[in-house]
Design a protein around this motif. Structure first.
Motif, PDB file in Angstrom:
ATOM      1  N   ALA A  99       5.090 -93.976 -25.813  1.00 31.13           N
ATOM      2  CA  ALA A  99       5.428 -94.156 -27.228  1.00 31.13           C
ATOM      3  C   ALA A  99       4.401 -93.465 -28.118  1.00 31.13           C
ATOM      4  O   ALA A  99       4.746 -92.882 -29.161  1.00 31.13           O
ATOM      5  CB  ALA A  99       5.515 -95.643 -27.559  1.00 31.13           C
ATOM      6  N   LEU A 100       3.135 -93.503 -27.717  1.00 30.95           N
ATOM      7  CA  LEU A 100       2.097 -92.810 -28.480  1.00 30.95           C
ATOM      8  C   LEU A 100       2.308 -91.295 -28.453  1.00 30.95           C
ATOM      9  O   LEU A 100       2.109 -90.606 -29.460  1.00 30.95           O
ATOM     10  CB  LEU A 100       0.712 -93.154 -27.923  1.00 30.95           C
ATOM     11  N   LEU A 103       5.108 -90.524 -30.846  1.00 33.23           N
ATOM     12  CA  LEU A 103       4.663 -90.610 -32.231  1.00 33.23           C
ATOM     13  C   LEU A 103       3.826 -89.391 -32.619  1.00 33.23           C
ATOM     14  O   LEU A 103       4.012 -88.802 -33.694  1.00 33.23           O
ATOM     15  CB  LEU A 103       3.855 -91.890 -32.428  1.00 33.23           C
ATOM     16  N   THR A 106       6.105 -85.790 -32.370  1.00 37.25           N
ATOM     17  CA  THR A 106       7.111 -85.656 -33.427  1.00 37.25           C
ATOM     18  C   THR A 106       6.480 -85.718 -34.818  1.00 37.25           C
ATOM     19  O   THR A 106       6.968 -85.076 -35.755  1.00 37.25           O
ATOM     20  CB  THR A 106       8.183 -86.751 -33.299  1.00 37.25           C
ATOM     21  N   GLY A 107       5.376 -86.465 -34.958  1.00 31.28           N
ATOM     22  CA  GLY A 107       4.688 -86.498 -36.240  1.00 31.28           C
ATOM     23  C   GLY A 107       4.119 -85.143 -36.608  1.00 31.28           C
ATOM     24  O   GLY A 107       4.217 -84.692 -37.761  1.00 31.28           O
ATOM     25  N   PRO A 146       9.541 -89.518 -36.225  1.00 29.11           N
ATOM     26  CA  PRO A 146       8.591 -90.176 -35.315  1.00 29.11           C
ATOM     27  C   PRO A 146       8.983 -91.615 -34.978  1.00 29.11           C
ATOM     28  O   PRO A 146       8.816 -92.048 -33.835  1.00 29.11           O
ATOM     29  CB  PRO A 146       7.275 -90.127 -36.094  1.00 29.11           C
ATOM     30  N   LEU A 147       9.511 -92.359 -35.948  1.00 28.56           N
ATOM     31  CA  LEU A 147       9.933 -93.738 -35.661  1.00 28.56           C
ATOM     32  C   LEU A 147      11.119 -93.743 -34.697  1.00 28.56           C
ATOM     33  O   LEU A 147      11.179 -94.567 -33.774  1.00 28.56           O
ATOM     34  CB  LEU A 147      10.304 -94.448 -36.964  1.00 28.56           C
ATOM     35  N   VAL A 150       9.895 -93.067 -31.141  1.00 29.41           N
ATOM     36  CA  VAL A 150       9.320 -94.260 -30.507  1.00 29.41           C
ATOM     37  C   VAL A 150      10.422 -95.188 -30.025  1.00 29.41           C
ATOM     38  O   VAL A 150      10.366 -95.718 -28.907  1.00 29.41           O
ATOM     39  CB  VAL A 150       8.391 -94.990 -31.505  1.00 29.41           C
ATOM     40  N   THR A 153      12.051 -93.853 -26.881  1.00 34.29           N
ATOM     41  CA  THR A 153      11.157 -93.983 -25.724  1.00 34.29           C
ATOM     42  C   THR A 153      11.176 -95.406 -25.175  1.00 34.29           C
ATOM     43  O   THR A 153      11.255 -95.611 -23.954  1.00 34.29           O
ATOM     44  CB  THR A 153       9.727 -93.584 -26.112  1.00 34.29           C
TER      45      THR A 153
END
Length: 524
Positions: A99-100, A103, A106-107, A146-147, A150, A153
């Motif tokens: 998940a990190l 984030l 994509t961020g 990004p959300l 996550v 994922t």
């Protein structure tokens, strides 16, 4: 009805378990298709430009989707392997670090895309009057990418554990949110102003937030207990981050190379076939979009099943999952292709009743060309699931590189006149051979068949050299980390397994085998 526990995944009848795992995923993917159609449906009642604004942003969104794939699928494969090895703590650790990765990746991409949204849209050849509207829609969607990454994922972690119903529940909740929000935000209701295209984007964003909250609640143990994130898992593990990236990056590259070719091929179709050719290609793409839904579900289920069996030191069963899944889908696609071939005219009339005679003729031709190669396309999905489940994700990347850039695009170029220039990024195509838009249709078909035959041959080669056996060693921590495609100490995957649970007699239980249709899938 569709509950499948870990024991069934590693010891039950392969065909039956695969279908049970795939059913909710197929439903989930159908829900995704419905969600994608919501904006088009409502904006079609605003203006043609509003629909075009959404459509023009899709190529860019598809490219960005490749970044999501890196973390989402990389995490799924690794979590499935640890689940099969009954290493729940390791699975949770991979999930958090995956998940990190989602984030962070994509961020880093979302920020410049939002800032330069209008410039990107103009690079696709958009009319200046349309570019601003499209850029607004794109910027809103990408700002929350990004959300969404996550959420995807974490959803894939439930899939890895065999809880595909949880993913379906999340998807349904998201679509319901969009169904309510989209018309309100687009047309305005009461104190809510009419926002048009921006409202459609905000409705999609709201749906994504609802899905994220839903799946995080499940991961916290609220309503589900199959997969749960605990406090001890929330720590940065650079080893897990590296694994996720190594496994997921080739899959992201695979998605990227295929999406880029699709953008370029649409430009070729517009030059070679004009409005009639584009209409025919669109009809084929719509049918393919519906057909690909169940294939993706079966592929996702197979990847999780293969990963868990490798974690359970059952390489022979992982190989059988790939073979049985491929047999089921190929048989189903032969039936699907026969139906589409016979009723191609009716399908074209149903989807696009106002086509010109030339457009209808080309549509029927393309639908029939697709129909005779569906079996190859469908089989490719489960063959790739075998490689992906064994962490051989570079194979997926290379396969699509050859399929799209080595076969499809060169043949499609022959459709256009020499030195023609088409809209996507102003690329100059030379030399074309003037074969007409039909060459594009045959390019799609030829690439599907070449892709399947190449994957099938390579699958036989790698499994005889111990691909699954070596992957099982690595998943259980017994291997030396060498290339899974090498000879290895385990030899042929068709030899016996160390794990007693890999009892192939269960694979021949009633209901298993290649006699049924697991799914139908297609590609444009």
């Amino acid at each position: 009805m569709f509950d499948v526990d870990r024991e069934a995944i590693t010891g039950g009848p392969v065909g039956r378990v695969l279908l049970l795992l795939a059913a909710p995923l197929v439903a989930q993917n159908l829900v995704y298709v419905a969600n994608a159609l919501v904006d088009t449906f409502w904006l079609g009642r605003v203006s043609e430009d509003a629909v075009a604004a959404v459509g023009l942003s899709l190529p860019i969104q598809s490219f960005l989707g490749a970044a999501v794939v890196v973390a989402a699928l990389g995490t799924q494969i690794l979590v499935a392997q640890r689940a099969g090895d009954e290493d729940d703590a390791g699975a949770r650790r991979v999930a958090v670090n995956g998940a990190l990765v989602a984030l962070a990746v994509t961020g880093a991409i979302a920020i410049p895309v939002v800032v330069y949204a209008e410039e990107l849209v103009r690079a696709l050849g958009a009319d200046p009057a349309l570019a601003g509207t499209t850029a607004t829609y794109l910027a809103i969607i990408v700002a929350v990418l990004p959300l969404g990454a996550v959420g995807d994922t974490v959803e894939n972690c439930f899939t890895a554990y065999g809880d595909t119903r949880a993913v379906l529940h999340v998807s349904v909740a998201s679509v319901l949110a969009n169904l309510v929000a989209a018309p309100v935000l687009i047309f305005g209701v009461g104190p809510v102003p009419a926002l048009g295209v921006a409202g459609a984007a905000l409705g999609t964003v709201l749906a994504g937030v609802v899905g994220l909250v839903h799946v995080l609640a499940y991961a916290a143990g609220i309503g589900r207990d199959t997969f749960r994130l605990t406090r001890d898992a929330f720590a940065v593990d650079l080893g897990a981050v590296r694994e996720v990236v190594e496994v997921g990056l080739p899959l992201g590259g695979q998605r990227g190379v295929s999406e880029l070719v699709r953008v370029l091929v649409v430009g070729l179709v517009a030059i070679a076939g004009g409005a009639a050719g584009v209409a025919a290609y669109t009809v084929g793409a719509r049918v393919a979009t519906l057909a690909v839904v169940p294939a993706l579900g079966v592929q996702q289920a197979a990847q999780s099943m293969i990963g868990q069996n490798l974690g359970a030191d059952a390489p022979r069963r992982a190989r059988r999952t790939t073979v049985v899944g491929t047999e089921l889908i190929v048989v189903g696609f032969l039936a699907l292709g026969a139906v589409q071939f016979l009723f191609a005219g009716g399908i074209a009339d149903l989807l696009a009743p106002d086509l010109t005679a030339a457009g209808r003729s080309l549509s029927v031709l393309y639908l029939r060309i697709l129909a005779v190669t569906y079996w190859a396309l469908g089989g490719s999905y489960t063959l790739l699931a075998g490689f992906n489940g064994a962490s051989r994700t570079r194979t997926s990347f290379v396969a699509d590189l050859v399929k799209y850039w080595g076969v499809r695009f060169p043949i499609a170029v022959a459709a256009v006149p020499a030195a023609a220039t088409f809209g996507a990024f102003g690329v100059s195509v030379s030399p074309g051979l003037g074969w007409g838009v039909e060459a594009v249709f045959w390019a799609v078909a030829a690439s599907n068949v070449v892709g399947f035959l190449g994957l099938g041959g390579y699958f036989l080669y790698t499994t005889r050299r111990g691909m699954f056996a070596n992957a099982a060693d690595r998943a259980s921590g017994d291997g030396d980390g060498g290339d899974a495609g090498g000879d290895g100490a385990n030899g042929d995957d068709t030899s016996g397994d160390a794990a007693p649970r890999d009892d192939t007699t269960t694979d021949d239980a009633p209901g298993d085998g290649a006699s049924g249709s697991a799914a139908e899938a297609a590609d444009d």
